[in-house]
Motif scaffolding. Structure first.
Motif, PDB file in Angstrom:
ATOM      1  N   ARG A  48      35.464  46.059  52.046  1.00 10.89           N
ATOM      2  CA  ARG A  48      36.622  46.443  50.424  1.00 10.89           C
ATOM      3  C   ARG A  48      36.093  45.625  48.982  1.00 10.89           C
ATOM      4  O   ARG A  48      36.109  46.538  48.578  1.00 10.89           O
ATOM      5  CB  ARG A  48      37.703  46.000  50.137  1.00 10.89           C
ATOM      6  N   THR A  49      35.378  43.975  49.025  1.00  9.76           N
ATOM      7  CA  THR A  49      34.678  43.555  48.296  1.00  9.76           C
ATOM      8  C   THR A  49      34.156  42.613  48.856  1.00  9.76           C
ATOM      9  O   THR A  49      33.187  42.373  50.015  1.00  9.76           O
ATOM     10  CB  THR A  49      35.680  42.585  47.798  1.00  9.76           C
ATOM     11  N   ASP A  50      32.789  41.709  48.178  1.00 13.46           N
ATOM     12  CA  ASP A  50      32.029  40.764  48.767  1.00 13.46           C
ATOM     13  C   ASP A  50      32.138  39.802  48.109  1.00 13.46           C
ATOM     14  O   ASP A  50      32.687  39.583  46.526  1.00 13.46           O
ATOM     15  CB  ASP A  50      30.559  41.103  49.074  1.00 13.46           C
ATOM     16  N   PRO A  51      31.686  38.614  48.613  1.00 10.22           N
ATOM     17  CA  PRO A  51      31.424  36.910  47.583  1.00 10.22           C
ATOM     18  C   PRO A  51      31.045  37.432  46.290  1.00 10.22           C
ATOM     19  O   PRO A  51      31.377  37.029  45.531  1.00 10.22           O
ATOM     20  CB  PRO A  51      30.589  36.590  48.267  1.00 10.22           C
ATOM     21  N   ASP A  52      29.847  37.938  46.688  1.00 11.01           N
ATOM     22  CA  ASP A  52      29.158  38.440  45.110  1.00 11.01           C
ATOM     23  C   ASP A  52      30.043  39.137  43.736  1.00 11.01           C
ATOM     24  O   ASP A  52      29.952  38.613  42.977  1.00 11.01           O
ATOM     25  CB  ASP A  52      27.911  39.309  45.167  1.00 11.01           C
ATOM     26  N   ALA A  53      30.638  40.112  44.621  1.00  4.41           N
ATOM     27  CA  ALA A  53      31.811  40.894  43.318  1.00  4.41           C
ATOM     28  C   ALA A  53      32.767  39.383  43.025  1.00  4.41           C
ATOM     29  O   ALA A  53      32.878  39.139  41.891  1.00  4.41           O
ATOM     30  CB  ALA A  53      32.447  41.732  44.062  1.00  4.41           C
ATOM     31  N   VAL A  54      33.659  38.862  43.992  1.00  7.16           N
ATOM     32  CA  VAL A  54      34.626  37.992  43.379  1.00  7.16           C
ATOM     33  C   VAL A  54      34.242  37.138  42.784  1.00  7.16           C
ATOM     34  O   VAL A  54      34.947  36.835  41.395  1.00  7.16           O
ATOM     35  CB  VAL A  54      35.106  37.438  44.726  1.00  7.16           C
ATOM     36  N   ALA A  55      32.636  35.968  43.523  1.00  6.04           N
ATOM     37  CA  ALA A  55      32.365  35.741  42.460  1.00  6.04           C
ATOM     38  C   ALA A  55      32.568  35.317  41.065  1.00  6.04           C
ATOM     39  O   ALA A  55      32.543  34.838  39.687  1.00  6.04           O
ATOM     40  CB  ALA A  55      31.157  34.552  42.749  1.00  6.04           C
ATOM     41  N   GLY A  56      31.672  36.991  40.781  1.00  2.16           N
ATOM     42  CA  GLY A  56      31.561  37.444  39.241  1.00  2.16           C
ATOM     43  C   GLY A  56      33.001  37.705  38.988  1.00  2.16           C
ATOM     44  O   GLY A  56      32.940  37.194  37.553  1.00  2.16           O
ATOM     45  N   MET A  57      34.312  38.501  38.985  1.00  2.00           N
ATOM     46  CA  MET A  57      35.314  38.396  38.756  1.00  2.00           C
ATOM     47  C   MET A  57      35.786  36.980  38.126  1.00  2.00           C
ATOM     48  O   MET A  57      36.383  36.510  37.048  1.00  2.00           O
ATOM     49  CB  MET A  57      36.103  39.074  39.715  1.00  2.00           C
ATOM     50  N   VAL A  58      35.452  36.172  39.056  1.00  2.00           N
ATOM     51  CA  VAL A  58      35.985  34.132  39.011  1.00  2.00           C
ATOM     52  C   VAL A  58      35.176  33.996  37.641  1.00  2.00           C
ATOM     53  O   VAL A  58      35.782  33.093  37.318  1.00  2.00           O
ATOM     54  CB  VAL A  58      35.267  33.361  40.225  1.00  2.00           C
ATOM     55  N   GLY A  59      33.893  33.900  37.676  1.00  2.00           N
ATOM     56  CA  GLY A  59      33.265  33.506  36.133  1.00  2.00           C
ATOM     57  C   GLY A  59      33.266  33.990  35.227  1.00  2.00           C
ATOM     58  O   GLY A  59      32.740  33.803  34.351  1.00  2.00           O
ATOM     59  N   ALA A  60      33.760  35.141  34.927  1.00  2.00           N
ATOM     60  CA  ALA A  60      34.059  36.053  34.010  1.00  2.00           C
ATOM     61  C   ALA A  60      34.742  35.887  32.641  1.00  2.00           C
ATOM     62  O   ALA A  60      36.076  35.118  33.265  1.00  2.00           O
ATOM     63  CB  ALA A  60      34.303  37.679  34.440  1.00  2.00           C
ATOM     64  N   GLU A  61      34.308  35.546  31.682  1.00  3.29           N
ATOM     65  CA  GLU A  61      35.410  35.098  30.357  1.00  3.29           C
ATOM     66  C   GLU A  61      36.081  35.705  30.554  1.00  3.29           C
ATOM     67  O   GLU A  61      37.314  35.535  29.567  1.00  3.29           O
ATOM     68  CB  GLU A  61      34.154  35.010  29.377  1.00  3.29           C
ATOM     69  N   ASP A  62      35.961  36.984  31.043  1.00  5.54           N
ATOM     70  CA  ASP A  62      37.199  38.296  30.298  1.00  5.54           C
ATOM     71  C   ASP A  62      38.295  38.936  30.950  1.00  5.54           C
ATOM     72  O   ASP A  62      39.017  39.389  30.849  1.00  5.54           O
ATOM     73  CB  ASP A  62      36.884  39.863  29.388  1.00  5.54           C
ATOM     74  N   GLY A  63      38.266  37.748  32.182  1.00  7.41           N
ATOM     75  CA  GLY A  63      39.340  38.089  33.568  1.00  7.41           C
ATOM     76  C   GLY A  63      39.418  36.438  34.252  1.00  7.41           C
ATOM     77  O   GLY A  63      39.586  35.538  33.484  1.00  7.41           O
ATOM     78  N   ARG A  64      40.912  37.011  34.774  1.00 11.09           N
ATOM     79  CA  ARG A  64      41.064  36.077  35.524  1.00 11.09           C
ATOM     80  C   ARG A  64      41.288  36.491  37.372  1.00 11.09           C
ATOM     81  O   ARG A  64      42.127  37.348  37.693  1.00 11.09           O
ATOM     82  CB  ARG A  64      42.393  35.619  34.960  1.00 11.09           C
ATOM     83  N   VAL A  65      40.984  35.632  38.188  1.00  8.31           N
ATOM     84  CA  VAL A  65      41.398  35.663  39.798  1.00  8.31           C
ATOM     85  C   VAL A  65      42.414  34.901  39.860  1.00  8.31           C
ATOM     86  O   VAL A  65      42.488  33.727  39.742  1.00  8.31           O
ATOM     87  CB  VAL A  65      40.390  35.839  40.149  1.00  8.31           C
ATOM     88  N   LEU A  66      43.816  35.470  40.105  1.00  7.51           N
ATOM     89  CA  LEU A  66      45.156  34.455  39.958  1.00  7.51           C
ATOM     90  C   LEU A  66      45.384  34.654  41.998  1.00  7.51           C
ATOM     91  O   LEU A  66      45.408  35.376  42.166  1.00  7.51           O
ATOM     92  CB  LEU A  66      46.137  34.912  39.355  1.00  7.51           C
ATOM     93  N   HIS A  79      43.350  40.211  40.184  1.00  8.76           N
ATOM     94  CA  HIS A  79      42.116  40.268  38.983  1.00  8.76           C
ATOM     95  C   HIS A  79      42.839  41.275  38.127  1.00  8.76           C
ATOM     96  O   HIS A  79      42.949  42.207  38.313  1.00  8.76           O
ATOM     97  CB  HIS A  79      40.889  41.401  39.404  1.00  8.76           C
ATOM     98  N   VAL A  80      42.706  40.158  37.239  1.00  2.66           N
ATOM     99  CA  VAL A  80      43.226  40.650  35.646  1.00  2.66           C
ATOM    100  C   VAL A  80      42.196  40.864  34.508  1.00  2.66           C
ATOM    101  O   VAL A  80      41.822  39.431  34.919  1.00  2.66           O
ATOM    102  CB  VAL A  80      44.346  40.201  34.673  1.00  2.66           C
ATOM    103  N   GLN A  81      41.716  41.991  34.460  1.00  2.00           N
ATOM    104  CA  GLN A  81      40.705  41.743  33.283  1.00  2.00           C
ATOM    105  C   GLN A  81      41.234  42.661  31.786  1.00  2.00           C
ATOM    106  O   GLN A  81      41.408  43.460  31.568  1.00  2.00           O
ATOM    107  CB  GLN A  81      39.083  42.552  33.532  1.00  2.00           C
ATOM    108  N   ARG A  82      40.748  40.877  30.702  1.00  2.27           N
ATOM    109  CA  ARG A  82      40.988  42.427  29.539  1.00  2.27           C
ATOM    110  C   ARG A  82      39.842  42.727  28.458  1.00  2.27           C
ATOM    111  O   ARG A  82      38.765  42.520  29.339  1.00  2.27           O
ATOM    112  CB  ARG A  82      41.213  40.746  28.287  1.00  2.27           C
ATOM    113  N   ARG A  83      40.015  44.036  28.151  1.00  2.00           N
ATOM    114  CA  ARG A  83      39.521  44.859  28.078  1.00  2.00           C
ATOM    115  C   ARG A  83      39.819  45.557  26.489  1.00  2.00           C
ATOM    116  O   ARG A  83      40.242  45.771  26.118  1.00  2.00           O
ATOM    117  CB  ARG A  83      39.383  46.571  28.941  1.00  2.00           C
ATOM    118  N   GLU A  84      38.969  46.932  26.111  1.00  2.00           N
ATOM    119  CA  GLU A  84      39.631  46.609  24.913  1.00  2.00           C
ATOM    120  C   GLU A  84      40.442  47.653  24.358  1.00  2.00           C
ATOM    121  O   GLU A  84      40.202  48.634  24.782  1.00  2.00           O
ATOM    122  CB  GLU A  84      38.045  47.391  24.387  1.00  2.00           C
TER     123      GLU A  84
END
Length: 177
Positions: A48-66, A79-84
């Motif tokens: 369903r996902t992989d470590p690289d995808a999750v690590a990208g979400m964790v490190g992104a400035e525009d979102g949060r993995v809670l 995962h909640v991500q701020r978009r335009e």
């Protein structure tokens, strides 16, 4: 029924990536997912996902993995991500043996609170497989509106799973915050 007050909420770090991947996989794929009602095991196999995808979400400035923990154990994540002009909600997972007790409602409420209060997002968007009518109904009962806007499943990309059907597609759901 569990409430948000019984759960500890924190932002994921890179050290949490393996636990998040394991939780997401357990909630949606394989035999372990059948203990809960969110399984996609009849629709998809593989990851369903992989470590690289999750690590990208964790490190992104525009979102949060809670992460949502109880007594030190990870029971849910999202995962909640701020978009335009809106926020996007995804990677929503509750441990299969803890589903149906209110944790999911608490996770969704916290994601909505974050988007509304901290980011002043007017709406929360998500996509759900149309082949999951029980899940679509669950979101509708929580105020999400089905838009009829559909997106094809990414066939041919094993990062998102191996489809067991040829008709998979997502529908956009929106809730005004």
């Amino acid at each position: 029924m569990e409430t948000i007050r019984q759960l500890q909420i924190r932002r994921a770090t890179t050290a949490d990536v393996p636990a998040v991947v394991a939780l997401v996989e357990s909630a949606y794929r394989g035999e372990s997912s059948r203990a809960g009602w969110t399984t996609e095991a009849d629709l998809l196999e593989g990851q369903r996902t992989d470590p690289d995808a999750v690590a990208g979400m964790v490190g992104a400035e525009d979102g949060r993995v809670l992460l949502f923990e109880r007594d030190g154990a990870l029971v849910a994540c999202c995962h909640v991500q701020r978009r335009e002009g809106y926020a996007y909600f995804g990677m929503f997972s509750v441990r299969p043996d803890r589903q149906g007790g209110g944790i999911g409602r608490a996770v969704l409420a916290e994601a909505e609170r974050l988007a509304r209060q901290e980011w002043t997002a007017p709406e929360l968007h998500m996509t759900v497989l149309v082949q999951r009518p029980e899940l679509l109904s669950w979101y509708e009962r929580r105020g999400y509106r089905r838009t009829g806007q559909r997106y094809p499943f990414p066939y041919g990309d094993p990062r998102f799973g191996l489809p067991k059907r040829t008709d998979l597609e997502f529908e956009l759901l929106i809730k005004a915050l």
